[in-house]
Design a protein around this motif. Structure first.
Motif, PDB file in Angstrom:
ATOM      1  N   UNK A  29       4.253  -9.964  -1.098  1.00 19.74           N
ATOM      2  CA  UNK A  29       3.816 -10.839  -0.137  1.00 19.74           C
ATOM      3  C   UNK A  29       4.587 -10.238   1.158  1.00 19.74           C
ATOM      4  N   UNK A  32       2.719  -7.078   2.214  1.00 23.97           N
ATOM      5  CA  UNK A  32       1.337  -7.366   2.868  1.00 23.97           C
ATOM      6  C   UNK A  32       1.623  -7.703   4.274  1.00 23.97           C
ATOM      7  N   UNK A  34       3.620  -6.485   6.308  1.00 20.76           N
ATOM      8  CA  UNK A  34       3.778  -5.351   7.242  1.00 20.76           C
ATOM      9  C   UNK A  34       2.591  -4.638   7.667  1.00 20.76           C
ATOM     10  N   UNK A  35       1.514  -5.171   7.328  1.00 21.70           N
ATOM     11  CA  UNK A  35       0.152  -4.755   8.149  1.00 21.70           C
ATOM     12  C   UNK A  35       0.654  -5.020   9.568  1.00 21.70           C
ATOM     13  N   UNK A  36       1.267  -5.789   9.993  1.00 23.96           N
ATOM     14  CA  UNK A  36       1.576  -6.235  11.528  1.00 23.96           C
ATOM     15  C   UNK A  36       2.785  -5.718  12.043  1.00 23.96           C
ATOM     16  N   UNK A  37       2.608  -5.153  13.118  1.00 27.44           N
ATOM     17  CA  UNK A  37       3.884  -4.318  13.637  1.00 27.44           C
ATOM     18  C   UNK A  37       4.739  -5.024  13.832  1.00 27.44           C
ATOM     19  N   UNK A  40       7.093  -5.510  10.663  1.00 33.03           N
ATOM     20  CA  UNK A  40       7.723  -4.410  10.688  1.00 33.03           C
ATOM     21  C   UNK A  40       9.131  -4.259  11.400  1.00 33.03           C
ATOM     22  N   UNK A  81       0.987  -2.044  -1.985  1.00 32.51           N
ATOM     23  CA  UNK A  81       1.626  -2.839  -0.956  1.00 32.51           C
ATOM     24  C   UNK A  81       2.779  -2.220  -0.841  1.00 32.51           C
ATOM     25  N   UNK A  84       3.439   0.171   2.271  1.00 34.51           N
ATOM     26  CA  UNK A  84       3.693  -0.098   3.536  1.00 34.51           C
ATOM     27  C   UNK A  84       5.089  -0.168   3.886  1.00 34.51           C
TER      28      UNK A  84
ATOM     29  N   UNK B  59      -6.826  -1.667   0.163  1.00 38.24           N
ATOM     30  CA  UNK B  59      -5.452  -1.277  -0.069  1.00 38.24           C
ATOM     31  C   UNK B  59      -4.588  -2.039   0.597  1.00 38.24           C
ATOM     32  N   UNK B  60      -4.735  -3.524   0.322  1.00 37.52           N
ATOM     33  CA  UNK B  60      -3.716  -4.370   0.974  1.00 37.52           C
ATOM     34  C   UNK B  60      -4.004  -4.633   2.206  1.00 37.52           C
ATOM     35  N   UNK B  61      -5.261  -4.577   2.729  1.00 40.74           N
ATOM     36  CA  UNK B  61      -5.627  -4.907   4.208  1.00 40.74           C
ATOM     37  C   UNK B  61      -6.290  -6.136   4.148  1.00 40.74           C
ATOM     38  N   UNK B  64      -4.968 -10.025  -0.617  1.00 43.83           N
ATOM     39  CA  UNK B  64      -3.510 -10.085  -1.021  1.00 43.83           C
ATOM     40  C   UNK B  64      -3.923 -10.715  -2.548  1.00 43.83           C
ATOM     41  N   UNK B  83      -4.687  -1.654  11.519  1.00 42.40           N
ATOM     42  CA  UNK B  83      -3.229  -1.467  11.140  1.00 42.40           C
ATOM     43  C   UNK B  83      -3.343  -1.711   9.648  1.00 42.40           C
ATOM     44  N   UNK B  84      -2.772  -0.779   8.696  1.00 41.20           N
ATOM     45  CA  UNK B  84      -2.488  -0.842   7.464  1.00 41.20           C
ATOM     46  C   UNK B  84      -1.104  -0.997   7.175  1.00 41.20           C
ATOM     47  N   UNK B  85      -0.276  -0.810   8.070  1.00 39.36           N
ATOM     48  CA  UNK B  85       1.443  -0.980   7.808  1.00 39.36           C
ATOM     49  C   UNK B  85       1.889   0.485   8.477  1.00 39.36           C
ATOM     50  N   UNK B  86       1.029   1.383   8.818  1.00 39.00           N
ATOM     51  CA  UNK B  86       1.702   2.528   9.220  1.00 39.00           C
ATOM     52  C   UNK B  86       1.637   2.746  10.845  1.00 39.00           C
TER      53      UNK B  86
END
Lengths: 119, 285
Positions: A29, A32, A34-37, A40, A81, A84, B59-61, B64, B83-86
């Motif tokens: 979780x 997951x 971390x999809x949002x900046x 992060x 996950x 990320x 891929x986890x976008x 969940x 954004x997929x986290x990168x």
């Protein structure tokens, strides 16, 4: 509750099943999110607080603290996950592969290249 | 009636997106992979789809572990990359067709394939990269997309047999769509690769060849293995071949290979690109 059916063991290969999905819910979780900046950045600003917010288990928290991928997987992490989180640490999939196989990154990359001989 | 004009099958390794962004198509490391798209570009000049129906894994976008659909069909008017986290640059949005989506959804459930419907769905690198590879540097697309997602994240995964049945039911839906339209199928992911565990870096050219040799003319051969057999044979992410199997099913019974490219390694992956066309199609590519 653990599933009762016999598990298929594939050496060196995590099978992310219902047991792992339950065990790893918190760490996955967090990953997951971390999809949002902004999430992060929140992790980078205060890793301890961010892990606590997602209620990581002590095993998961220690694995993240050590940046230890195999330990994250053992604690229920799923690579789709975890990738990320790895990105936050600046690790690509060759870095992850090297760490998990006990190779240096150049050794791991060479191992990938060497498999072209099998074509 | 709508008609399937072809199928594009390709790996969707995230690093391909980085190579595109940096313009590395002719770099010695990347060229053997990108060259596999030359025959596809030639074919696409003469074959312009009205609709594109894709099979890929999230891929986890979108999904969940709180809700994990085995099969999910998009029914949105537009699909955005996210954004997929990168924090990578985003690819283009793609227009959807709620009408064809719902026709496929209705047909699938009539066929007792009880899918999840998604009126909102994001697209990740598993779709953005294949579309960019097929149509480089497009800002807009003149086809409409229907994306189908297959769970490859959380076991139990659907069996290859079920994935093929899903694809065949999608084919039935396409053939019963009343519009005189051209439909192109995509299957993305694979081939053999494994990112996680002590066996990370595993590939299996023998199994990949078995898949590539059989998929056009004898796709049922791939259903002799269970999903876990394929994880063992092809690596824990090699199971993305499920997307290819379903896409092959969506092409109909009689199909032949028009081009094939196979290269090791791209990132940690045995990368492949294949164009398949209906058996009776004339191909100059």
């Amino acid at each position: 509750m653990q599933s009762t059916s016999a598990k298929r063991i594939i050496p060196g290969t995590p099978v992310f099943d219902g047991d792992a999905a339950q065990k790893g819910y918190a760490i996955n979780a967090m990953c997951f999110s971390f999809n949002e900046a902004k999430n992060r950045q929140a992790f980078l600003d205060d890793e301890e607080a961010y892990c606590a917010k997602f209620k990581l288990t002590p095993e998961q928290r220690e694995a993240v603290r050590q940046r230890n991928v195999l330990a994250m997987i053992a604690a229920g992490g799923n690579v789709y996950y975890l990738a990320k989180l790895a990105g936050i640490f600046g690790l690509n999939v060759q870095d992850l592969g090297a760490q998990q196989t006990g190779k240096s990154v150049p050794e791991f990359k060479q191992m990938l290249l060497d498999q072209a001989k099998g074509i | 009636m709508a008609k399937v004009i072809g199928g594009i099958f390709t790996s969707h390794v995230p690093a391909i997106g980085g190579a595109i962004a940096k313009g590395l198509q002719d770099d010695p490391y990347w060229k053997p992979f990108f060259d596999g798209f030359h025959p596809i570009h030639a074919w696409l000049k003469d074959n312009r789809p009205d609709y594109v129906v894709t099979f890929s894994n999230d891929h986890g976008l979108n999904f969940f572990l709180d809700k994990m659909p085995t099969f999910a069909v998009g029914a949105a008017a537009q699909y955005d990359n996210a954004d997929e986290g990168w924090g990578l640059p985003l690819f283009n949005s793609v227009p959807g067709s709620p009408e064809l989506s719902w026709h496929i959804i209705n047909t699938l459930v009539e066929e007792e394939l009880d899918i999840v419907t998604c009126q909102e769905m994001l697209i990740d690198h598993a779709l953005s990269i294949p579309l960019e590879l097929a149509w480089p540097n497009r800002r807009t697309y003149d086809f409409k997309l229907v994306p189908v997602g297959i769970n490859t994240v959380q076991h139990p995964l659907p069996s290859p047999k079920r994935a093929l049945a899903l694809g065949r039911a999608v084919h039935k839906a396409i053939e019963s769509w009343p519009e005189d339209a051209k439909v192109l199928i995509f299957g993305t992911g694979g081939l053999s690769h494994q990112l996680d565990g002590e066996r990370a870096g595993f590939m299996n050219p023998d199994y990949d060849r078995f898949c590539l040799d059989n998929l056009p003319s004898n796709p049922d051969a791939l259903t002799r293995h269970s999903a876990l057999d394929i994880v063992e044979l092809s690596g824990s992410q090699g199971i993305e071949i499920l997307n290819w199997i379903a896409a092959r099913g969506a092409m109909g019974d009689w199909v032949r290979e028009a081009s094939r490219n196979y290269h090791i390694p791209i990132s940690n992956t045995a990368a492949a690109t294949v164009l398949m066309v209906p058996e009776d199609a004339l191909v100059s590519a």
